[in-house]
Write a protein that holds these residues in place. Structure first.
Motif, mmCIF file in Angstrom:
data_model
loop_
_atom_site.group_PDB
_atom_site.id
_atom_site.type_symbol
_atom_site.label_atom_id
_atom_site.label_comp_id
_atom_site.label_asym_id
_atom_site.label_seq_id
_atom_site.Cartn_x
_atom_site.Cartn_y
_atom_site.Cartn_z
ATOM 1 N N THR A 8 -10.308 -3.144 -3.883
ATOM 2 C CA THR A 8 -9.614 -4.415 -4.062
ATOM 3 C C THR A 8 -9.549 -4.738 -5.543
ATOM 4 N N VAL A 9 -8.332 -4.977 -6.013
ATOM 5 C CA VAL A 9 -8.099 -5.342 -7.404
ATOM 6 C C VAL A 9 -7.660 -6.806 -7.427
ATOM 7 N N TRP A 42 -13.986 -8.526 -0.616
ATOM 8 C CA TRP A 42 -12.704 -8.816 0.021
ATOM 9 C C TRP A 42 -11.970 -7.513 0.348
ATOM 10 N N GLY A 43 -11.533 -7.368 1.581
ATOM 11 C CA GLY A 43 -10.728 -6.210 1.969
ATOM 12 C C GLY A 43 -11.499 -5.153 2.739
ATOM 13 N N LEU A 44 -10.780 -4.111 3.101
ATOM 14 C CA LEU A 44 -11.378 -3.023 3.878
ATOM 15 C C LEU A 44 -12.337 -2.198 3.034
ATOM 16 N N ALA A 87 -5.441 1.767 -0.967
ATOM 17 C CA ALA A 87 -6.011 2.683 0.026
ATOM 18 C C ALA A 87 -6.249 4.048 -0.611
ATOM 19 N N PRO A 88 -7.116 4.861 -0.013
ATOM 20 C CA PRO A 88 -7.393 6.191 -0.558
ATOM 21 C C PRO A 88 -6.140 7.065 -0.697
ATOM 22 N N ASP A 89 -5.119 6.825 0.147
ATOM 23 C CA ASP A 89 -3.888 7.625 0.071
ATOM 24 C C ASP A 89 -2.907 7.106 -0.985
ATOM 25 N N GLY A 90 -3.331 6.070 -1.748
ATOM 26 C CA GLY A 90 -2.478 5.542 -2.807
ATOM 27 C C GLY A 90 -1.625 4.355 -2.398
ATOM 28 N N GLN A 91 -1.545 4.075 -1.100
ATOM 29 C CA GLN A 91 -0.787 2.907 -0.635
ATOM 30 C C GLN A 91 -1.411 1.635 -1.184
ATOM 31 N N GLU A 92 -0.573 0.655 -1.490
ATOM 32 C CA GLU A 92 -1.063 -0.633 -1.963
ATOM 33 C C GLU A 92 -0.593 -1.739 -1.018
ATOM 34 N N TYR A 93 -1.471 -2.693 -0.780
ATOM 35 C CA TYR A 93 -1.192 -3.832 0.085
ATOM 36 C C TYR A 93 -1.555 -5.088 -0.706
#
Length: 157
Positions: free
Chosen positions: A49-50, A42-44, A68-74
């Motif tokens: 994905t947690v 699931w996910g990019l 994301a690798p830059d630390g952003q969370e979605y």
């Protein structure tokens, strides 16, 4: 070779997605509803994905976070409305970055000749919400997830 199709007809509130998998329906269902498998597809690709929680039964709920690798969370979450294993599940889907824009997803799995046809019909509250999802790049992410699911299914029995 992926046979992914995404149908978003102008002026409608829904998106219909189909794809076939070279695996029996019960295996596809397990991969799509079992927390131990979900994070693997699931996910990019570039994100981790947690699975915060995945209680994928009628009345249950789920929440997944992509890092994301830059630390952003979605984060994404929903409520499960119906499950008929291994043929169907119905749940809501909401991106926490845009609260209030909830859609209803009905996923069906049909088996034939050892293959499974996946069909997902997602109904949005408005045409604008549906168009926003299409314009967000959802097809790009969906293709990555479906390809990763296909790879996972090849390893499952």
């Amino acid at each position: 070779m992926s046979d992914l199709t995404v149908i978003a007809e102008p002026g409608r509130h829904d998106i219909v997605v189909t794809r076939s998998f070279d695996a029996p329906r019960d295996v596809v269902f397990r991969a799509m509803t079992d927390a131990e498998h979900l994070a693997r597809w699931w996910g990019l690709k570039e994100n981790e994905t947690v699975i915060d929680h995945a209680d994928l039964r009628r009345g249950g709920s789920w929440r997944f976070v992509e890092r994301a690798p830059d630390g952003q969370e979605y984060a994404f979450h929903g409520v499960v409305h119906d499950v008929v294993a291994p043929e169907r599940f119905v749940q809501t889907f909401e991106f926490e970055g845009m609260p209030g824009h909830v859609c209803l997803e009905t996923t069906t799995l049909e088996e034939g000749d050892g293959r499974t046809l996946y069909t997902s019909t997602t109904v949005f509250q408005s045409v604008e919400d549906r168009d926003g999802m299409v314009e967000s790049g959802m097809e790009y992410g969906l293709k990555q997830s479906m390809d990763a699911l296909d790879e996972l299914l090849a390893t499952m029995g």
